[in-house]
Design an enzyme around this catalytic site. Structure first.
Site, mmCIF file in Angstrom:
data_model
loop_
_atom_site.group_PDB
_atom_site.id
_atom_site.type_symbol
_atom_site.label_atom_id
_atom_site.label_comp_id
_atom_site.label_asym_id
_atom_site.label_seq_id
_atom_site.Cartn_x
_atom_site.Cartn_y
_atom_site.Cartn_z
ATOM 1 N N LYS A 141 108.731 -50.244 41.837
ATOM 2 C CA LYS A 141 108.745 -49.249 42.905
ATOM 3 C C LYS A 141 110.130 -48.629 43.082
ATOM 4 O O LYS A 141 110.256 -47.440 43.404
ATOM 5 C CB LYS A 141 108.247 -49.871 44.210
ATOM 6 C CG LYS A 141 106.784 -50.299 44.176
ATOM 7 C CD LYS A 141 105.850 -49.139 43.874
ATOM 8 C CE LYS A 141 104.394 -49.545 43.941
ATOM 9 N NZ LYS A 141 103.458 -48.412 43.729
ATOM 10 N N TYR A 148 107.009 -56.078 41.083
ATOM 11 C CA TYR A 148 106.520 -54.981 41.923
ATOM 12 C C TYR A 148 107.688 -54.202 42.525
ATOM 13 O O TYR A 148 107.717 -52.961 42.479
ATOM 14 C CB TYR A 148 105.645 -55.560 43.030
ATOM 15 C CG TYR A 148 105.066 -54.534 43.979
ATOM 16 C CD1 TYR A 148 103.957 -53.780 43.616
ATOM 17 C CD2 TYR A 148 105.618 -54.338 45.246
ATOM 18 C CE1 TYR A 148 103.419 -52.851 44.489
ATOM 19 C CE2 TYR A 148 105.095 -53.413 46.117
ATOM 20 C CZ TYR A 148 103.984 -52.670 45.737
ATOM 21 O OH TYR A 148 103.453 -51.743 46.607
#
Length: 253
Positions: free
Chosen positions: A162, A158
């Protein structure tokens, strides 16, 4: 931000059926934005959100089923939106997934899935929307995260997705500035949504997480939505290539 100049602008929001996406749709509807709500959820679920917003705010809103892991599906949805509403003024790349666990224990397929959805999905949607946005000198707002700026244990896939979105935001802003397209991102810290419900149920995790936020509380979906609405509006007409961290100060430590 409530005075943002966005009324009547056609905005496509991905991941709009729940959580942050639904809050963004609610905020934009309150501003009179024409809404195209896309989600991979069953069509009737997203349609219910669109119908509710249209009824309560008096705006045009339509639902589209979309899996951002499919580039052709992204193109079809953008084509449908432009056919239905006559054009596209803004794209909000909100759809995303997360996975938790130490990197050495993370199955490779879990890594691939998160990167393909978050990073590649944002890429696919941005490219699919580019021709329509070029016609309107439009706006892209990507959903990033503080995890893309500071190291966070247990969320490598994740966090990396990002971080890449933050830099892709800069690159696309530079490449598309000549067409008048602005590209920005919003980077919240933890927001109470279904996606992180498991993590939030862990008292130790929450104690440590809140201790890392100078203002000492979680970000609400409405906080993220306010930031998105501002970046998508004419009030931010000279802002591009930036990531606005909505994080209670987490990234200043």
């Amino acid at each position: 931000m409530s005075g943002a100049t966005v009324n009547g602008r056609v905005t496509l929001v991905t991941g709009a059926a729940q959580g942050i996406g639904a809050a963004i749709a609610e905020r934009l509807a309150a501003d009179g934005v024409v809404l195209a709500l896309a989600d991979m959820a069953p069509a009737e679920r997203t349609a219910a959100v669109a119908d509710d917003l249209a009824a309560r705010h008096g705006v045009a809103a339509r639902a589209y089923q979309l899996d951002i892991r499919d580039g052709e599906a992204c193109r079809r949805v953008v084509e449908a939106v432009t056919a239905d509403f006559g054009g596209l003024d803004a794209l909000v790349n909100n759809a995303g997934v997360n996975t938790f666990g130490d990197t050495v224990e993370l199955p490779e397929q879990a890594w691939v899935s998160v990167i393909d959805t978050n990073l590649n999905g944002t890429y696919r949607m941005s490219l699919a929307a580019y021709p329509a946005l070029r016609e309107r000198r439009g706006v892209v707002v990507n959903l990033a995260s503080t995890a893309g700026h500071i190291a966070v244990k247990g969320s490598a896939a994740y966090a990396v997705s990002k971080a890449a979105i933050i830099h892709m935001t800069r690159v696309l802003a530079l490449e598309w500035a000549g067409e008048g397209i602005r590209v920005n991102a919003v980077g919240p810290t933890i927001v109470p949504t279904a996606m992180n419900a498991g993590a939030r149920a862990n008292p130790t995790y929450m104690r440590d997480k809140l201790a890392s936020i100078p203002l000492g509380e979680m970000v609400l979906p409405q906080d993220v939505a306010d930031a998105v609405a501002w970046l998508a509006s004419g009030s931010a007409r000279m802002v591009t290539g930036q990531t606005l961290f909505v994080d209670g100060g987490a990234t200043i430590i």
